[in-house]
Design a protein around this motif. Sequence first.
Motif, PDB file in Angstrom:
ATOM      1  N   SER A  25      38.429  36.318  37.297  1.00  0.00           N
ATOM      2  CA  SER A  25      38.586  36.988  38.593  1.00  0.00           C
ATOM      3  C   SER A  25      39.712  38.015  38.537  1.00  0.00           C
ATOM      4  O   SER A  25      39.606  39.101  39.121  1.00  0.00           O
ATOM      5  N   ARG A  26      40.793  37.666  37.841  1.00  0.00           N
ATOM      6  CA  ARG A  26      41.947  38.571  37.780  1.00  0.00           C
ATOM      7  C   ARG A  26      41.566  39.881  37.105  1.00  0.00           C
ATOM      8  O   ARG A  26      41.857  40.967  37.625  1.00  0.00           O
ATOM      9  N   ASP A  40      37.825  33.123  45.931  1.00  0.00           N
ATOM     10  CA  ASP A  40      39.043  33.935  45.792  1.00  0.00           C
ATOM     11  C   ASP A  40      38.697  35.378  45.458  1.00  0.00           C
ATOM     12  O   ASP A  40      39.291  36.317  46.017  1.00  0.00           O
ATOM     13  N   PHE A  41      37.745  35.573  44.549  1.00  0.00           N
ATOM     14  CA  PHE A  41      37.352  36.936  44.192  1.00  0.00           C
ATOM     15  C   PHE A  41      36.773  37.643  45.411  1.00  0.00           C
ATOM     16  O   PHE A  41      37.094  38.804  45.679  1.00  0.00           O
ATOM     17  N   ARG A  46      37.362  37.115  48.578  1.00  0.00           N
ATOM     18  CA  ARG A  46      38.411  37.410  49.568  1.00  0.00           C
ATOM     19  C   ARG A  46      39.215  38.642  49.145  1.00  0.00           C
ATOM     20  O   ARG A  46      39.461  39.548  49.961  1.00  0.00           O
ATOM     21  N   HIS A  47      39.610  38.704  47.879  1.00  0.00           N
ATOM     22  CA  HIS A  47      40.385  39.855  47.403  1.00  0.00           C
ATOM     23  C   HIS A  47      39.524  41.117  47.360  1.00  0.00           C
ATOM     24  O   HIS A  47      40.011  42.224  47.592  1.00  0.00           O
ATOM     25  N   PHE A  48      38.242  40.956  47.022  1.00  0.00           N
ATOM     26  CA  PHE A  48      37.328  42.099  47.022  1.00  0.00           C
ATOM     27  C   PHE A  48      37.265  42.706  48.422  1.00  0.00           C
ATOM     28  O   PHE A  48      37.362  43.938  48.590  1.00  0.00           O
ATOM     29  N   ALA A  49      37.094  41.853  49.450  1.00  0.00           N
ATOM     30  CA  ALA A  49      36.999  42.345  50.825  1.00  0.00           C
ATOM     31  C   ALA A  49      38.293  43.031  51.254  1.00  0.00           C
ATOM     32  O   ALA A  49      38.269  44.086  51.920  1.00  0.00           O
ATOM     33  N   THR A  50      39.410  42.457  50.869  1.00  0.00           N
ATOM     34  CA  THR A  50      40.708  43.047  51.224  1.00  0.00           C
ATOM     35  C   THR A  50      40.889  44.409  50.574  1.00  0.00           C
ATOM     36  O   THR A  50      41.330  45.377  51.223  1.00  0.00           O
TER      37      THR A  50
END
Length: 577
Positions: free
Chosen positions: A148-149, A184-185, A187-191
């Motif tokens: 994901s990172r 997690d991926f 959520r960060h993608f949407a942000t």
Amino acid sequence: MSTSALVTAGSVPAFAENEGEKASAAETVLPLRAASYLTQRAALHGMLDAAKGKARIEAAHMTADFYIERGLYPEAALELGRTLKPGDSALADKALQEKLILISLIASHGRSRGTWALEDTAAAPSPLERLVTAALKGEAVPPEGLSSRKALASLEGFFAFPATAQEELAPLLAEAAASGSDGDFLRHFATLFAQRAPALLPATCQQWISARLAEYEGFPQAARARYARLSLTADRCAAHGRLRLALLDLMAGGNARETVRADMVALQEAWRGDTIEEGALRALALIDREEDDPRIALHWLRLLADRFPASLEDPGLSQSAASLAARLFGSLADGQETNLHDWRRDRLAYLEFLKADDIRRQEAESYAGALLAAGAHGKAGAILAGLIRETEKEAPGTPRHQALIVKKARSDLAAGDAEAALTTLAALPETVDSGLAREATGAKLAALIDLGRLDEANVELGAELTPAQALELAQAYGTHADWEQAFHLLKAPFEEAGETVLPGGYYDLFAAAALLSGHEAEAARLLGEDTKKDARPPLAAMAAMPGTPLPDELTAPEKVRRLLDETGKLIHLADTL
């Protein structure tokens, strides 16, 4: 001067090899913006064909951008592929290679990087390229093997893509992220997209992501409410959201089955050929698999196999199709289908799903029997021949193998091909299974009688014939007026029968054969035996007896009366003695 005159391929000067040339490619193409698509395309390809050195790289970039700006990726892959062959000097430019690979990926839905990726200078797929490739294929992201990172870090490069490419890929990436299992991926993608380019994601995609995040965070009711606000046909994100809602409803059980089914039918019809339809068909097969009639679920699986062949590579789906097909063809093998047209339709549509060889063979044999009954002897014989070949490889000489051979011979006889029947029967082993011996003998007897080889049948099969089979051969001899052979053929079973009642017509035919072959004493003994009186019909009725064909000389009324007179005298003589 007109615009078209400015932009024709012939009027554009060739790019110079030296950096000191006054006109650059960018300056030359300025008038093109006011021209038509076809004119611009011709001018750009003319420049690319004529350019050399660094000018060729610049012209290739401009031509690629021309297609990308219009979202014409398949056209770009085709036209640039014709011009920029492997080994072309322009392909030494890394930025051009990346642009051409992106064109190829989008044009092929992630299935090919294009011939440009074969260049020695081409880099291995980057994390961003792997993300894009998976999204284009309809797979979840991040793909297996990419953390994901690293995936999130690579997304920064996405915003350097041409604007039209970003618009093309952003919804696909959102679908792939929401379809995955990495909360997690997602959520960060949407942000990231909300901060960098919120306009790239339609409101439906944002709603879908929001509902998916609610699932991850343990708020299933909120997720269901958000999914339910999405339209079935608004766009792909909305359709994916409704697919997800359908799965949640099915997992929850309850009374929502019919509503979900109606939604999936609507999705399937609205998104034909799209992966949305594939998902809807999967859901419909899942909904209908418990129906009493397995054809209902098999219908959806047939559509899946036809429109999305790779879907049946899913072990769970393949097993479900095999199980449903086993239910259907198991019932057909038991003779539960009487409509041959419907049976044929089922075989064409669903037989390939059946994995259980034992059920497949039983069904094929039952189907061949139905074809024989319908008079389709050739088709039945072809099916039986295939079954014989299969069984011969796996279990030669077994009772099942022998039974198939005899049934195939019967189909040959029904088709009027006695020679083929004999050829088929020749495959039987020397020792035939006891349960099949009588049927095998009967088939061979029928074939030899059809071919007129009566003596061969008598010599080869005489000792094995049952009274009914002996009667059949004797009747054949009678049609050839060979009453001597008919008499001797019938005599032994008659003497051995004792008190056993022989088949209908046996006594009269034996009596007739005895009279017509000069064995009057035998006829008198037969007709005078009280023990047989109840069993045999009157001799006068033998001409009308079904199943006992006799020569014309016996069926004529005057001949029958003469025979009765002679027989009566013999009976009187026997009584006197």
